[in-house]
Write an enzyme that holds these catalytic residues in place. Structure first.
Site, mmCIF file in Angstrom:
data_model
loop_
_atom_site.group_PDB
_atom_site.id
_atom_site.type_symbol
_atom_site.label_atom_id
_atom_site.label_comp_id
_atom_site.label_asym_id
_atom_site.label_seq_id
_atom_site.Cartn_x
_atom_site.Cartn_y
_atom_site.Cartn_z
ATOM 1 N N ASN A 38 0.813 -1.218 0.000
ATOM 2 C CA ASN A 38 0.000 0.000 0.000
ATOM 3 C C ASN A 38 0.848 1.272 0.000
ATOM 4 O O ASN A 38 1.680 1.476 0.893
ATOM 5 C CB ASN A 38 -0.905 -0.032 1.248
ATOM 6 N N HIS A 123 -14.426 -4.691 11.311
ATOM 7 C CA HIS A 123 -14.007 -3.381 11.813
ATOM 8 C C HIS A 123 -15.193 -2.469 12.092
ATOM 9 O O HIS A 123 -15.762 -1.889 11.158
ATOM 10 C CB HIS A 123 -13.187 -2.660 10.752
ATOM 11 N N ARG A 148 -13.576 -5.494 16.016
ATOM 12 C CA ARG A 148 -12.600 -4.481 16.398
ATOM 13 C C ARG A 148 -13.319 -3.150 16.516
ATOM 14 O O ARG A 148 -14.173 -2.829 15.684
ATOM 15 C CB ARG A 148 -11.539 -4.408 15.300
ATOM 16 N N TYR A 160 -6.858 6.715 14.095
ATOM 17 C CA TYR A 160 -6.737 5.624 13.148
ATOM 18 C C TYR A 160 -8.001 4.748 13.117
ATOM 19 O O TYR A 160 -8.631 4.528 14.149
ATOM 20 C CB TYR A 160 -5.518 4.749 13.526
ATOM 21 N N ASP A 212 -7.038 -1.663 17.872
ATOM 22 C CA ASP A 212 -5.746 -1.453 17.208
ATOM 23 C C ASP A 212 -5.157 -0.117 17.649
ATOM 24 O O ASP A 212 -5.753 0.942 17.419
ATOM 25 C CB ASP A 212 -5.976 -1.458 15.685
ATOM 26 N N HIS A 214 -2.165 0.848 16.550
ATOM 27 C CA HIS A 214 -1.451 1.276 15.342
ATOM 28 C C HIS A 214 -0.070 1.856 15.629
ATOM 29 O O HIS A 214 0.316 2.893 15.069
ATOM 30 C CB HIS A 214 -2.307 2.272 14.544
ATOM 31 N N GLU A 238 -3.759 -4.436 19.701
ATOM 32 C CA GLU A 238 -2.882 -4.631 18.530
ATOM 33 C C GLU A 238 -1.848 -3.528 18.407
ATOM 34 O O GLU A 238 -2.147 -2.362 18.637
ATOM 35 C CB GLU A 238 -3.773 -4.669 17.288
ATOM 36 N N GLU A 264 1.707 -6.848 11.414
ATOM 37 C CA GLU A 264 1.264 -6.543 10.051
ATOM 38 C C GLU A 264 2.359 -5.891 9.215
ATOM 39 O O GLU A 264 2.309 -5.978 7.993
ATOM 40 C CB GLU A 264 -0.005 -5.680 10.069
ATOM 41 N N ARG A 285 0.683 -11.389 13.600
ATOM 42 C CA ARG A 285 -0.214 -10.876 12.558
ATOM 43 C C ARG A 285 0.436 -10.733 11.182
ATOM 44 O O ARG A 285 -0.048 -10.003 10.324
ATOM 45 C CB ARG A 285 -0.767 -9.513 13.002
ATOM 46 N N ASP A 318 -6.138 -3.462 1.774
ATOM 47 C CA ASP A 318 -4.995 -3.321 0.870
ATOM 48 C C ASP A 318 -4.364 -4.678 0.548
ATOM 49 O O ASP A 318 -3.446 -4.758 -0.270
ATOM 50 C CB ASP A 318 -3.954 -2.319 1.389
ATOM 51 N N GLU A 341 -8.136 -11.325 10.294
ATOM 52 C CA GLU A 341 -8.763 -10.016 10.049
ATOM 53 C C GLU A 341 -9.496 -10.065 8.711
ATOM 54 O O GLU A 341 -8.996 -10.630 7.737
ATOM 55 C CB GLU A 341 -7.689 -8.928 10.005
ATOM 56 N N TRP A 404 2.152 7.066 12.317
ATOM 57 C CA TRP A 404 0.763 6.943 11.854
ATOM 58 C C TRP A 404 0.343 5.493 12.008
ATOM 59 O O TRP A 404 -0.592 5.057 12.387
ATOM 60 C CB TRP A 404 0.585 7.353 10.392
HETATM 61 C C1 GCO Z 1 -5.071 -3.221 10.197
HETATM 62 C C2 GCO Z 1 -4.040 -2.268 9.714
HETATM 63 C C3 GCO Z 1 -4.324 -1.595 8.424
HETATM 64 C C4 GCO Z 1 -3.143 -0.757 7.987
HETATM 65 C C5 GCO Z 1 -3.054 -0.794 6.503
HETATM 66 C C6 GCO Z 1 -1.896 -0.014 5.969
HETATM 67 O O1 GCO Z 1 -4.991 -3.573 11.350
HETATM 68 O O2 GCO Z 1 -5.895 -3.620 9.403
HETATM 69 O O3 GCO Z 1 -3.575 -1.483 10.745
HETATM 70 O O4 GCO Z 1 -5.502 -0.873 8.429
HETATM 71 O O5 GCO Z 1 -3.257 0.553 8.410
HETATM 72 O O6 GCO Z 1 -2.994 -2.121 6.103
HETATM 73 O O7 GCO Z 1 -1.804 -0.168 4.605
HETATM 74 MG MG MG Z 2 -3.437 -2.860 12.409
#
Ligand code: GCO
Ligand code: MG
Length: 404
Positions: A38, A123, A148, A160, A212, A214, A238, A264, A285, A318, A341, A404
């Site tokens: 992404n 989500h 989530r 986020y 999450d 993030h 997360e 991730e 993850r 993504d 997820e 971010w």
């Molecule tokens: C999640 C992730 C995504 C990421 C994204 C970035 O837990 O699903 O945090 O939302 O932000 O995949 O490209």
């Molecule tokens: Mg995440």
């Protein structure tokens, strides 16, 4: 012996950008791999087109393990998201081909079903607590058994995971340059436990609740948040801290009993070897597409199984329907599967891809067609040309850049 006769890379923006690899053999069998990174899509497309495709032509598509090591060790420059996503695409396509040649779904090649379907989480989000609660109710109505929850933090536009409008997307994809948004950690730390508590108060404990962070907290802050969430019996917290430093997790772990998930952004087993072997996390993850394909992710799953760490693979939109299909095939075979997820893709994606999975009652079920059961329509893909997009950037009140 069949050989690889073609390997083509397609970049399409069906709802969002996806990079897809299609390998064809001398027997006319084709296999698909996802190569989407992404916001940095074209770098992987180039890695494939300019550097890997010439290496694939003429080689035996059946030798998946050999191919993996040839591409990984042969590059000399190891790991990294671009390299590992490109290797993943080749690996996934070869598993798809092997399944089609054998007349078996990929899950059968991987040892067969260890469960009927893969439990997923959806989500839920909201601009405030009331909107979040309505969204949680919507997911419960859709049959989700794991949800989530994310709400916009007042005064922090960079919150986020909050959907904008009716669409599924919540990553505000800026047209030309990254959107720069304000973030204030203290406000988040104050607000998040309150809206998560509201979710439990309204809906009780009869479903899994996830959240999450993030990668936005320090180990001290994350330990405090986890501690405050303990009575909510979260399924997981997360990405509590930036994960470059695996040792960070020791402090978070010591401060809270809330389960921890991360991975991730990982692209190899070396990113999580310490986290897993020292049991600093509960869920790993990593994904098929960003962690070297089915071959390498399976290795990570096996390491995790030894240490009673369960899986919880990344599955945001993504990740294309190709790697989501591969994920579900692997999930249903993994002894230590935890959860998957699942964010439904924009309907436009399904004009190009036919996925190898179906959603039912809170779980994804793999197709029993040979291979991954996923299809790609090249003609349809041409209708959606590449559309440059960037993920947002967060800044603190003093103007400095935050994670971010
Ligand atoms: C999640 C992730 C995504 C990421 C994204 C970035 O837990 O699903 O945090 O939302 O932000 O995949 O490209
Ligand atoms: Mg995440």
């Amino acid at each position: 012996m069949a050989t690889i006769t073609a390997a083509e890379v397609f970049v399409t923006s069906a709802g969002r950008n996806f990079v897809t690899l299609r390998i064809t053999t001398s027997d006319g069998v084709t296999g698909l791999g996802d190569a989407t990174l992404n916001g940095r899509e074209l770098s992987v497309a180039s890695y494939l087109r300019d550097h890997l495709v010439p290496l694939l032509l003429g080689r035996d598509p059946a030798r998946i393990e050999d191919m993996w090591h040839y591409l990984y060790k042969g590059a000399y420059w190891r790991r990294g998201p671009v390299t590992m996503t490109a290797i993943a695409a080749v690996d996934t396509a070869l598993w798809d081909i092997k399944g089609k040649v054998a007349g078996m779904p990929v899950y059968d090649l991987l040892g067969g079903l260890a469960r009927d379907g893969a439990l997923v989480y959806g989500h839920a989000s909201g601009q405030d607590t009331a909107e979040l609660l309505d969204d949680v109710a919507r997911f419960k109505d859709l049959g989700f058994r794991a949800i989530r929850a994310q709400a916009a933090v007042p005064g922090s536009p960079a919150s986020y995971g909050v959907r904008h409008g009716d669409g599924q997307g919540y990553e505000p994809a800026a047209a030309s340059l990254p959107d720069e948004q304000l973030w204030h950690t203290e406000d988040y730390l104050d607000f998040a436990p309150r809206y998560l508590t509201a979710v439990r108060e309204r809906f009780g404990f009869g479903f899994h609740l996830l959240h999450d962070v993030h990668h936005r907290l320090t180990p001290t802050e994350a330990g405090q948040l986890g501690h405050r969430l303990e009575d909510l019996r979260m399924f997981w917290m997360e990405d509590p801290v930036p994960a470059e430093l695996q040792d960070n997790f020791r402090q978070v772990r010591a401060a809270t009993r809330t389960p921890i998930a991360v991975g991730e952004v990982f692209n190899s087993i070396w990113d999580c070897e310490q986290l897993i072997s020292e049991r600093l996390i509960d869920y790993i993850r990593a994904s098929v597409v960003h962690a070297g394909g089915i071959t390498h992710l399976r290795r990570i799953f096996h390491l995790a199984e030894l240490h009673q760490v369960r899986t919880g693979s990344h599955g945001a939109t993504d990740l294309s329907p190709v790697s989501m299909s591969a994920a579900v095939h692997l999930d249903v075979t993994a002894a230590n599967f935890g959860i998957q997820e699942y964010m439904a893709h924009d309907p436009l994606a399904f004009e190009v891809f036919t996925p190898g999975y179906t959603y039912r009652d809170g779980a994804l079920y793999p197709s029993d067609a040979p291979g991954l059961g996923v299809e790609f329509d090249e003609k349809a893909a041409e209708r959606f040309p590449y559309d440059p997009r960037y993920l947002p950037v967060s800044r603190r009140r003093d103007g400095s850049v935050h994670d971010w």
